[in-house]
Scaffold this motif. Structure first.
Motif, mmCIF file in Angstrom:
data_model
loop_
_atom_site.group_PDB
_atom_site.id
_atom_site.type_symbol
_atom_site.label_atom_id
_atom_site.label_comp_id
_atom_site.label_asym_id
_atom_site.label_seq_id
_atom_site.Cartn_x
_atom_site.Cartn_y
_atom_site.Cartn_z
ATOM 1 N N TYR A 304 0.809 -1.218 0.000
ATOM 2 C CA TYR A 304 0.000 0.000 0.000
ATOM 3 C C TYR A 304 0.846 1.274 0.000
ATOM 4 O O TYR A 304 0.343 2.371 0.174
ATOM 5 N N ILE A 305 2.148 1.114 -0.204
ATOM 6 C CA ILE A 305 3.020 2.252 -0.509
ATOM 7 C C ILE A 305 3.405 2.211 -1.993
ATOM 8 O O ILE A 305 3.223 3.176 -2.730
ATOM 9 N N PRO A 308 0.125 2.553 -4.647
ATOM 10 C CA PRO A 308 -0.393 3.907 -4.913
ATOM 11 C C PRO A 308 0.647 4.796 -5.598
ATOM 12 O O PRO A 308 0.288 5.632 -6.427
ATOM 13 N N SER A 312 -0.594 6.329 -8.971
ATOM 14 C CA SER A 312 -0.794 7.772 -9.129
ATOM 15 C C SER A 312 0.007 8.263 -10.343
ATOM 16 O O SER A 312 -0.411 9.171 -11.048
ATOM 17 N N ARG A 350 -8.436 8.410 -3.659
ATOM 18 C CA ARG A 350 -7.728 8.081 -2.426
ATOM 19 C C ARG A 350 -6.316 7.595 -2.760
ATOM 20 O O ARG A 350 -5.335 7.982 -2.141
ATOM 21 N N ARG A 351 -6.208 6.705 -3.754
ATOM 22 C CA ARG A 351 -4.893 6.138 -4.054
ATOM 23 C C ARG A 351 -3.982 7.148 -4.751
ATOM 24 O O ARG A 351 -2.766 7.115 -4.572
ATOM 25 N N LEU A 354 -2.694 9.228 -1.864
ATOM 26 C CA LEU A 354 -1.744 8.449 -1.086
ATOM 27 C C LEU A 354 -0.424 8.297 -1.849
ATOM 28 O O LEU A 354 0.665 8.419 -1.269
ATOM 29 N N TYR A 357 1.461 11.383 -1.666
ATOM 30 C CA TYR A 357 2.033 11.566 -0.330
ATOM 31 C C TYR A 357 3.354 10.813 -0.198
ATOM 32 O O TYR A 357 4.377 11.389 0.173
ATOM 33 N N TYR A 367 8.992 6.391 3.132
ATOM 34 C CA TYR A 367 7.971 5.465 2.616
ATOM 35 C C TYR A 367 8.439 4.717 1.377
ATOM 36 O O TYR A 367 8.661 3.508 1.416
ATOM 37 N N ILE B 30 -6.790 8.938 4.923
ATOM 38 C CA ILE B 30 -5.346 8.870 4.670
ATOM 39 C C ILE B 30 -4.582 8.787 5.991
ATOM 40 O O ILE B 30 -3.627 8.032 6.119
ATOM 41 N N ILE B 33 -4.793 5.166 7.002
ATOM 42 C CA ILE B 33 -3.956 4.294 6.150
ATOM 43 C C ILE B 33 -2.471 4.525 6.458
ATOM 44 O O ILE B 33 -1.699 3.584 6.583
ATOM 45 N N LEU B 34 -2.102 5.800 6.639
ATOM 46 C CA LEU B 34 -0.702 6.096 6.977
ATOM 47 C C LEU B 34 -0.327 5.475 8.314
ATOM 48 O O LEU B 34 0.786 4.979 8.488
#
Lengths: 477, 94
Positions: A304-305, A308, A312, A350-351, A354, A357, A367, B30, B33-34
């Motif tokens: 999930y790092i 996304p 993205s 959302r993704r 993320l 980010y 990350y 977020i 999730i983070l």
């Protein structure tokens, strides 16, 4: 003869077609009738193609000439993120609502050459982001075994189509379990091939280092047939594997179980079924050992790092300039922003957020870089148990998903809960190894039989081992 | 902590028009999730082996066998939301 769809496999259908027991047209008609009858409740398909019978007639001509391939005349459903030239393809998104594919995906090219019949495009989570097929811009798909439950996702439409006898086989795509988890929820077989075995050319990209197209079928033998036909090197995908000779195993096989990894969050019914499945394989002559994969518990966080971050980036191309939706606004920038704001659904946004980010300066090392480093450690864990000096195994077994299919709506409010359904499937994508999900029985709830499933992971390019174990588990010859 | 400014920044990087409700919801989601994915920061370990060491290689090819100019133009332009002749029409950029 009357066609009994429930009894058909690809090989059986091929034999009947060759013996002229029925024609490809009659077979396609039988599937269209079945879809007509069942799809109002299930909604596996976004679109049924208008040229199905034409395709079937072409297959019949080929059969008449005695030039039939194993897949000639076989009706197949295609996930709505795989391109067929001239046909609509939307990735279940509003941003591609009226988009027509301008070329064939490599797998489609191969299926066309073989004479397969495309029935239609199946529903999915938008851009393959989700585990329930509830994130589609074109309505949700229901589990054929219990309409109140999800079919899994993101290839939920493909799995539901096969499970309801609305297609003899289907293609899905698997970035973190999107073929295997819906196959498990719907009681069918799903394969994620070794990364690079199927070309990604013509697959709408989500996470490019993770994405792999895979077959969803009723039997392991059918998955094997599609695997052999579609495992072809493609110069258009730079990660496509060069041609290689498949290995064969004849020795007694040992299967590893990462018991530490199964302790948290597994539904008791799933665990009971898993333990029974182990016993069944033991009595079939397989040896079992407990294995340790020290970093595997971090797979979901790593996933999930990285996913996304890649998604993205891949989704930056949808800007309303060259194709797809364009929302009018006074300036070019305003047009991008409005188009994407309107065209993408909640999970996609959302993704993207993320992904931005974890890729921002200041967070990139903490990350993205850290996740990449850990990814290599997970890969090393698997390499050690498959090829190391200590205890070595031929395959690793886990449940496919920690729970059975959940009720529609149950996880929509909590994205993290939804993501946890991928816990056992993401490691194979992170490491790039093949994984096969097979049905392992059912649990009864409210008078309905809800499917459960188990998964086998093998070393790179060793799908042969997975097919061997899977067939023996399901009692296929 | 994810601040409303962070959300604005991420939305602008992603070229996303978001409603106020969307921004609020995304902030909470977020954050959660983070909270989960941050676990990796406590894991000790550096990359030991390059991922798929045997598989990593450069993939290059000569830039030949190019398609005849224009054979895909119609098909591709037919997908454009707005066009003028063989051009895709966009807003003024400069």
């Amino acid at each position: 003869m009357t066609i009994d769809l429930a009894q058909l496999s690809i090989r059986k259908a091929h034999d009947h077609l060759s013996k002229k027991d029925f024609s490809a047209r009659e077979l396609a008609q039988a599937y269209l009738r079945s879809i007509e009858k069942k799809d109002a409740d299930v909604h596996a398909y976004i679109e049924i193609y208008d040229d199905v019978l034409l395709q079937a007639d072409k297959a019949d001509e080929r059969i008449a000439l005695g030039e039939a391939d194993m897949l000639t005349g076989i009706p197949i459903a295609i996930k709505d993120n795989i391109l067929i030239a001239g046909k609509k393809v939307s990735a279940a998104s509003k941003i591609l609502e009226n988009y027509h594919a301008t070329y064939d995906a490599h797998v489609i090219e191969l299926l066309k050459k073989a004479g397969a019949v495309f029935l239609g495009r199946t529903n999915m989570d938008e851009f393959a982001m989700g585990g329930s097929t509830e994130h589609s811009a074109y309505g949700i798909t229901h589990n054929p075994h219990d309409f109140s439950r999800v079919p899994g996702g993101s290839s939920g439409g493909s799995a539901a189509a096969v499970a309801m006898d609305g297609a003899l086989a289907a293609l899905g795509s698997d970035t973190g379990g999107s073929v295997r988890q819906p196959a498990s929820f719907c009681g069918v077989v799903g394969l994620k091939p070794t990364y690079g075995n199927f070309s990604r050319s013509g697959l709408i990209a989500m996470g490019s280092s993770l994405d792999q197209i895979g077959p969803i079928t009723k039997t392991v033998a059918d998955a094997e047939i599609l695997f052999r036909q579609l495992r072809v090197h493609d110069p258009k995908d730079s990660t496509s594997l060069a041609a290689y000779e498949e290995k064969k195993s004849t020795e007694k096989l040992t299967i590893g179980i990462p018991y530490d990894f199964l302790e948290k969050g597994v539904d008791p019914a799933v665990r009971k079924n898993f333990d029974e499945s182990v016993k069944k394989l033991e009595s079939a002559g397989y040896a079992f050992v407990s294995v340790s994969l020290p970093h595997v518990e971090h797979s979901l966080a790593i996933y999930y790092i990285l996913m996304p971050a890649e998604a993205s980036t891949n989704l930056a191309r949808f800007d309303g300039v060259r194709y797809g939706l364009r929302a009018d606004a006074p300036t070019l920038l305003a047009q991008y922003v409005k188009t994407r704001g309107r065209g993408f659904g909640a999970e996609v946004k959302r993704r993207i957020m993320l992904g931005n980010y974890v890729l921002s300066s200041g967070y990139y090392d903490a990350y993205y870089n850290k996740a990449n480093a850990l990814r290599s450690l997970v890969a090393k864990d698997f390499d050690t148990v498959f090829n190391g000096n200590g205890v070595r195994v031929h395959a690793i077994m886990t449940p496919t998903a920690p729970t059975p299919a959940f009720p529609i709506g149950a996880r929509m409010a909590d994205p993290l809960q939804m993501y946890l359904a991928d816990i056992f499937t993401v490691p194979a994508n992170i490491v790039g190894i093949p994984a096969l999900a097979v049905p392992s029985g059912t649990m009864v709830e409210s008078g309905k039989n809800i499917p459960l499933g188990i998964q086998f992971m093998g070393p790179h390019r060793r799908e042969d081992i997975l097919f061997r174990i899977g067939k023996s588990f399901l009692g296929e010859s | 902590m994810i601040s409303p400014e962070d959300i604005e920044k991420l939305a602008s990087l992603g070229r996303l028009d978001l409603s106020r409700e969307e921004k609020e919801r995304l902030g909470t989601e977020i954050e959660s999730i983070l909270g989960y994915i941050s676990e990796i920061q406590h894991v000790v370990g550096e990359a030991e082996v390059p991922l798929g060491k045997q598989e990593l290689r450069n993939v290059v090819r000569e830039d030949n066998d190019v398609d005849e100019s224009g054979i895909y133009s119609k098909m591709l332009l037919d997908e454009a939301p707005d066009r003028e002749g063989n051009y895709v029409r966009v807003k003024k950029i400069l």
